[in-house]
Design an enzyme around this catalytic site. Structure first.
Site, PDB file in Angstrom:
ATOM      1  N   LYS A 125     -15.131 -10.602   8.323  1.00  0.00           N
ATOM      2  CA  LYS A 125     -14.346 -11.300   8.025  1.00  0.00           C
ATOM      3  C   LYS A 125     -14.985 -12.419   6.868  1.00  0.00           C
ATOM      4  CE  LYS A 125     -10.585  -8.832   7.725  1.00  0.00           C
ATOM      5  NZ  LYS A 125      -9.755  -8.170   6.744  1.00  0.00           N
ATOM      6  N   GLU A 128     -16.172 -11.537   3.600  1.00  0.00           N
ATOM      7  CA  GLU A 128     -14.913 -11.268   2.428  1.00  0.00           C
ATOM      8  C   GLU A 128     -14.021 -12.906   2.488  1.00  0.00           C
ATOM      9  OE1 GLU A 128     -11.172  -9.586   4.289  1.00  0.00           O
ATOM     10  OE2 GLU A 128     -10.945  -8.490   3.191  1.00  0.00           O
ATOM     11  N   GLU A 151       0.553  -0.986   0.000  1.00  0.00           N
ATOM     12  CA  GLU A 151       0.001   0.010  -0.136  1.00  0.00           C
ATOM     13  C   GLU A 151       1.012   1.144  -0.071  1.00  0.00           C
ATOM     14  OE1 GLU A 151      -3.897  -0.327   1.529  1.00  0.00           O
ATOM     15  OE2 GLU A 151      -3.376   1.413   3.148  1.00  0.00           O
ATOM     16  N   SER A 198      -7.639   1.511  -2.678  1.00  0.00           N
ATOM     17  CA  SER A 198      -6.083   0.621  -2.793  1.00  0.00           C
ATOM     18  C   SER A 198      -6.409  -0.622  -3.145  1.00  0.00           C
ATOM     19  CB  SER A 198      -5.880   0.948  -1.306  1.00  0.00           C
ATOM     20  OG  SER A 198      -4.556  -0.308  -1.119  1.00  0.00           O
ATOM     21  N   GLU A 244       1.594   1.766  -3.833  1.00  0.00           N
ATOM     22  CA  GLU A 244       0.802   2.320  -3.873  1.00  0.00           C
ATOM     23  C   GLU A 244       0.819   3.920  -4.289  1.00  0.00           C
ATOM     24  OE1 GLU A 244      -3.016   0.106  -2.871  1.00  0.00           O
ATOM     25  OE2 GLU A 244      -3.915   0.794  -5.365  1.00  0.00           O
ATOM     26  N   CYS A 262     -10.460  -2.346  14.454  1.00  0.00           N
ATOM     27  CA  CYS A 262     -10.637  -4.157  15.195  1.00  0.00           C
ATOM     28  C   CYS A 262     -10.627  -4.721  16.220  1.00  0.00           C
ATOM     29  CB  CYS A 262      -9.803  -4.216  13.985  1.00  0.00           C
ATOM     30  SG  CYS A 262      -8.967  -4.374  12.580  1.00  0.00           S
ATOM     31  N   GLU A 303     -13.549 -13.749  -5.892  1.00  0.00           N
ATOM     32  CA  GLU A 303     -12.633 -13.351  -6.341  1.00  0.00           C
ATOM     33  C   GLU A 303     -10.981 -13.536  -5.625  1.00  0.00           C
ATOM     34  OE1 GLU A 303     -15.040 -11.125  -5.627  1.00  0.00           O
ATOM     35  OE2 GLU A 303     -14.775  -9.556  -4.646  1.00  0.00           O
ATOM     36  N   CYS A 342      -8.343  -2.764   4.325  1.00  0.00           N
ATOM     37  CA  CYS A 342      -8.014  -3.683   4.823  1.00  0.00           C
ATOM     38  C   CYS A 342      -9.029  -3.893   5.828  1.00  0.00           C
ATOM     39  CB  CYS A 342      -7.311  -3.434   6.010  1.00  0.00           C
ATOM     40  SG  CYS A 342      -5.639  -2.706   6.121  1.00  0.00           S
TER      41      CYS A 342
END
Lengths: 582, 170, 419
Positions: free
Chosen positions: A358, A361, A279, A319, A282, A507, A366, A299
């Protein structure tokens, strides 16, 4: 200014605008409640907190009555106790009496009060609503047979998180909490943040468990279970075993996972460091090329779905880095499998997360860099604690041990990922040094730390004034996102770099963390992470030896094409879902 | 003050208008929401409920999240989100109507149409509802068919009313 | 007594929208008087008249107006959400004298400084909403509403809004929630609507009948109104008479009139009087002793009841009190908004028990349990709705408990015999 009053004859002085309920607490009297929560706006729904106030007729709800000078408050009397018992009986008569099977057994506020008021038998005829349990979501189960209608989840979802996926439906005794008609939790705009679960006093909203599947994998001799542990878990899991919030338990976690039969234990902190390299690269690329700004962190999967649903026009700003969970999952089934010469199909990638999103996710189609799922199972902090108990592991007494090498070494920059502002701080530590080639004199960016919902700062990066913003809680994110969106439309700059976390505090306050998961506890967990950071020799992600090694041996350089294939992802415009009923 | 939009009335003659056209008459202020819902519920021929597509349009028009909008709609008994009959029979069973025979009327209608409260006949013509007061207790017992109040009911009058609707529908 | 001190004087059932006829009958005299006064003077007149809110609670109207918080533009809302079972007096006013209500609203707006007003009409009165919309247009066209009313420089406009079918919305704070397009939940008080109401602005909510008496008071003067009826509860009042009455309908009497006299005017009870409910579903169900009650707020309160909306439902000896219990409890269960626990769960249980009793499946223990439930609801319900279940329930059990018990016993016997 303060006011003095008496509560059950005890004189107490409290600040102005204190509720009678809080004033009673100051006098060491705990008034029972079923709907009020210290973090939320009191609504006065349950009626349990009624008190008698001298000179006033009837009873008053202490949660929404302000303490006044000279008030005399009586919190307990035969009438008050009878009414409270009556309310509990009414609620229980409509409640499935399956406490022993309930996920909230022992943590349920209704059960606790029923015990406290000695509800031994019910005078009312029982009834159940017979509503189907909504199991459609990958993160959250909704069982309206158990809902008591306190409205905390509605406040969290609509006001705090502004996702507005669930609301009250129907009226009177038929009132439930539900997504829009024709939708279920699985296909609604729900982002799986799990804050509704955190604040549900009963077992009406809870995490979708995967414990059985994980036991099956552990017990399968052909499978190799490889676990990873998120930063925020290590300072919270102790609460499940009587330790203090913020107490660092990572060594015990490694031991416990091995003890219950997990074959390989890695640490998500490793891939947090890796995230910073990817990141940070990036970010530096965008700085070099003049945009597009801001770069927004990726994240937090709750935030990602939120962006896809409500701000798809900003997806180009997000990102392309996968979250640390998904990065590590991808590396386990590629790099690790190759290194150890294991067929990746034998590997079961298990992650221990503070988070219900999560789970969603991990099931995104993908997320399969190796051709297999990057992450097979996601367990929340609460679930892994249950598994430890099932395995008979006395967690608090465990000796500490080390994780398996290769994908587990980490720096202080990684561990603070679990706190709001942590990703930003970690990125700044690395980006500065990568951009300038100079060593940072002061690596504590205190302006981005803490529980505030929105934090802004300008950081000098060798002459370039980098404007940054950090938000936690999706309602707070909206404030920044609206600014960005408006600026983007006008082609004006807003920020260079923005960190967004779906849950309040980051988190450490995730939807999968130990209950109660209050703001106060989140603050203490946060302290625990910064304490670990301070104590580590290496505190910058690019100094992580294992990270250096994986680039040297496998990935090449940050942002390489292999890195892109394994560690980066793409997003989906879900705006349609927000406006279409079904 | 913004000019008040025309007052929309539940159950006025079914409006042939499209929901999009109807909403154009309503400023994006939530005080007009219930009025708009009444009109949309009746748009298109013989309709008496709000479809998924319509609720999405209303949500967009008023900038209300869908779940919240359904929360509002489901609070008010005059709205429906599931298909109902082309004619809503609201039979009053307030105390004033009860003491003057509403229960007998209910049993009669129930037997005649073969449905109890909250249900719709198989031919999709009638939905039967019991309501708590229509505010015409001096002429009880009462019922409302769509927007029309009918008072001083007898079993014969109810028969004539329902038969008349059936005839018109066929 | 001056005929013009009664709402009935202005009632015109043939051509209610004929504004010229309204003016001929003395309409807009009150508004013209008010336009010559300051806001404080108008409030003073209403205070001195002793007018108390006719919606049910009987709060002094002048005091409510006076308590409007200064600083922000307030709203005026006319509560035409007449949902109280047995009540149809607002329908009577709105169908026959819509201009009287609009005139009352204009005067009230002048007094509190409102520029915008709403009439919230219950969804079950669609024709009335339509009529009111027409009436506002006509009043505007004649300069009685809208910009620069009667060239006074004062502007006030009214919008008509309809409800969606909810009794609780008749509560003023719930009504404001409904008017803002929300679920009709009552709100916490304080803050009161006069401090923080519609869209967060100070708001006065007045009942249709209250507003209809306002032009009368301004037209005739405070003293004329105050001299009618009871000393601390003056003026006329509309009573809705239904049930076993020879000539049911709306009757206007001075406050404090004996129930017996009111019933006599309606031709008396058909059959032998057994029970009578006063004030709406939330009012107690009395035996024939109630005939000697004086119908005003303080007297009814003294009698252990409430004047409420002025609904009077007479029941003769053909009525089965178990059915009355059933209808009443079902009403509470169906109309509970569900916001607070005691009412949401309490009304559900009361409805269940009452329904079982009416079906002949009741248990004698239910009667005590119903009383206990009512005690919980009185003590801990969020709003007056849940608290009010106790009056009808306890009066039914006190006055007619024996009958209900013998009904249950008889049903039980019949069942055993048939088995």
């Amino acid at each position: 200014m303060s006011v003095s009053l008496t509560v059950d004859g005890n004189k107490v002085t409290v600040p102005d605008h204190t509720s009678v309920l809080e004033a009673a607490a100051a006098a060491h009297i705990s008034i029972p409640t079923l709907c009020r929560h210290e973090d939320l706006v009191p609504k006065g729904a349950c009626g349990m907190c009624i008190v008698k106030i001298g000179g006033q007729t009837g009873f008053k709800r202490s949660c929404v009555t302000e303490a006044r000078e000279g008030m005399s408050v009586w919190t307990s009397s035969p009438e008050i106790r009878d009414i409270r018992r009556g309310i509990l009986e009414l609620v229980l008569a409509a409640h499935p009496a399956d406490c022993l099977q309930c996920i909230k057994h022992g943590k349920c506020e209704l059960q606790t009060l029923a015990e406290r008021f000695e509800i031994r038998d019910l005078h009312y005829d029982r009834y159940t609503r017979g509503l189907p349990v909504d199991q459609t979501s990958l993160g959250i189960v909704r069982d309206m047979n158990k809902c008591i209608g306190c409205g905390r989840c509605v406040e969290m979802c609509n006001e705090t998180q502004t996702v507005a996926s669930i609301f009250f439906r129907g009226r009177g005794a038929d009132t439930i909490v539900a997504p829009t008609i024709g939708k279920s939790m699985g296909d609604s705009v729900c982002v799986n943040c799990g804050q509704c679960v955190v604040y549900c006093p009963v077992g009406a909203l809870y995490e979708r468990e995967q414990i059985d599947e994980v036991w099956k994998a552990i017990d399968d001799p052909d499978k190799i279970v490889v676990a990873q542990i998120a930063p925020a878990v290590r300072v919270a899991i102790g609460e499940e075993f009587g330790l203090e919030p913020g107490e660092l338990c990572i060594g015990k976690l490694y031991s416990a996972l091995k003890g219950m039969g997990v074959d390989v234990v890695f640490d998500t902190n490793f891939s947090a460091d890796l995230t910073i390299l990817e990141e940070g690269t990036e970010l530096l690329g965008r700085i070099r090329e003049g945009g597009p700004f801001p770069l927004i962190t990726s994240c937090s999967p709750g935030w990602i779905k939120f962006c896809e649903t409500f701000y798809p026009e900003l997806l180009g700003n997000v990102s392309s880095c996968k979250s640390p969970q998904q990065m590590l999952g991808a590396l386990i089934k590629t790099y690790y499998a190759t290194q150890r010469e294991i067929d990746p199909a034998r590997l079961v990638s298990l992650s221990i997360m503070p988070c219900t999103a999560k789970k969603f996710e991990a099931r995104r189609p993908e997320m399969n860099a190796s051709g297999l799922c990057d992450v097979d199972f996601v367990l929340t902090t609460r679930e892994i604690a249950r598994m430890f108990r099932q395995a008979g592991i006395c967690f608090a007494d465990l000796d500490e041990s080390a994780p398996d090498p290769l994908l587990s070494g980490y720096t202080g920059a990684a561990t603070i990922f679990g706190a709001s502002g942590g990703v930003m701080e970690a990125a700044l530590r690395t980006a500065y040094e990568l951009a300038t080639g100079k060593s940072l004199a002061r690596i504590d960016f205190s302006e981005v730390r803490g529980m505030q919902g929105v934090k802004e700062a300008t950081v000098d990066m060798d002459g370039l004034a980098v404007k940054i913003a950090v938000t936690n809680g999706l309602g707070n994110a909206r404030k920044i996102l609206d600014t960005i969106s408006a600026a983007n439309k006008l082609g004006k700059p807003s920020y260079h770099f923005v960190e967004i976390m779906a849950c309040s505090g980051g988190c450490i306050g995730g939807g999968g963390q130990p209950l109660p998961n209050t703001q106060a506890k989140r603050a203490r967990r946060m302290e625990g992470l910064y304490m670990e950071d301070r104590g580590l020799a290496l505190r910058k992600s690019h100094e992580n030896p294992e990270v250096k090694r994986i680039y040297a041996e496998f990935l090449g350089s940050p942002g390489s094409s292999l890195a892109h294939k394994l560690l980066h992802t793409s997003y989906l415009d879900r705006r349609e879902a927000a406006s279409a009923s079904s | 003050m913004e000019t008040a939009p025309k007052t929309a009335l539940e159950g006025k003659a079914p409006s042939p208008q499209q929901p999009e056209t109807i909403l154009q008459d309503y400023p994006d202020r939530r005080d007009t929401l219930l009025s708009a819902l009444h009109e949309i519920q009746r748009c298109g021929a013989r309709k008496s409920w709000i479809t998924d597509q319509e609720i999405s349009l209303v949500a967009q028009h008023y900038h209300i999240p869908l779940a919240e909008l359904d929360g509002v709609v489901s609070f008010y008994k005059m709205f429906a989100r599931e298909k109902r009959g082309s004619h809503i029979i609201r039979l009053c069973d307030s105390l004033s109507c009860r003491v003057r025979g509403s229960l007998d009327l209910y049993h009669h209608v129930r037997n005649k149409l073969g449905i109890s409260t909250g249900m719709t006949t198989q031919d999709g013509i009638f939905t039967l509802e019991i309501v708590n007061c229509l505010g015409a207790c001096d002429k009880s017992p009462n019922l409302m068919v769509d927007n029309t109040l009918i008072s001083g009911l007898t079993i014969d009058a109810v028969d004539a009313l329902l038969d008349g609707i059936l005839e018109a529908e066929q | 007594m001056n005929e013009r001190s009664r709402i009935s004087h202005f009632a015109n059932s043939e051509a209610p929208l004929d504004i010229a006829r309204y003016i001929e009958s003395g309409g807009y005299v009150g508004l013209m008087a008010a336009l010559g006064k300051t806001s404080a003077e108008v409030i003073g007149v209403v205070k001195n008249s002793g007018l108390r809110g006719r919606g049910g609670a009987g709060f002094p109207t002048g005091l409510k107006w006076e308590s409007v918080a200064a600083g922000e533009q307030p709203y005026l809302v006319c509560n035409a959400d007449e949902g109280e079972p047995g009540t149809f007096k607002d329908r009577f006013i709105l169908e026959r004298a819509p201009y009287l209500v609009l005139e009352g609203m204009t005067i009230a707006a002048l007094a509190i400084g409102a520029r915008e007003g709403y009439i919230y009409v219950r969804g079950e009165y669609p024709e009335i909403a339509k009529m009111l919309a027409l009436a506002t247009e006509k009043a505007k066209a004649r300069g009685y509403l809208g910009n620069d009313i009667l060239s006074s420089g004062f502007s006030f406009d009214v919008a008509v809004r309809v409800g969606g079918g909810s009794y609780v919305v008749g509560d003023e704070t719930a009504l404001l929630n409904s008017l803002m397009g929300n679920r009709g939940y009552p709100m916490l008080k304080p803050p009161f609507p006069t401090e923080k109401g519609l869209w967060g602005k100070p708001t006065v909510v007045n009942n249709v009948e209250t507003l209809a008496y306002v032009p009368i008071i301004l037209g005739l003067g405070a003293q004329a109104f105050a001299s009618i009826g009871s000393v601390n509860c003056p003026g006329y009042k509309l009573f809705s008479l239904s049930g076993h009455v020879a000539n049911p309908g709306v009757y206007e009497f001075p406050m404090g009139t004996r129930l017996r006299d009111v019933l006599e005017k309606a031709g008396g009870v058909t059959g032998t009087l057994k029970a009578i409910q006063i004030g709406g579903t939330a009012g107690p169900i009395f035996g024939p002793a109630a005939l000697d009650y004086n119908l005003d707020f303080p007297s009814m309160q003294k009698a252990g009841g409430a004047l409420g909306s002025g609904a009077i439902v007479a029941m003769n000896t053909s009525v089965n009190m178990a059915h009355v219990l059933e209808v009443t409890m079902r009403f509470f269960a169906q109309e509970s908004c569900g916001q607070c626990f005691p009412c949401r769960y309490g009304t559900r249980q009361l409805d269940y028990m009452a329904h079982r009793i009416a079906l002949g499946l009741g248990k004698v223990e239910y009667l005590d349990l119903m009383r206990e439930t009512a005690t919980v609801m009185v003590g801990a319900s969020f709003c007056p709705f849940g608290q009010s279940v106790a009056l009808p329930l306890k009066s039914l059990l006190d006055e007619f408990g024996d009958e209900i018990v013998s009904f249950m016993t008889e049903q039980q016997y019949l069942k055993e015999v048939s088995e």
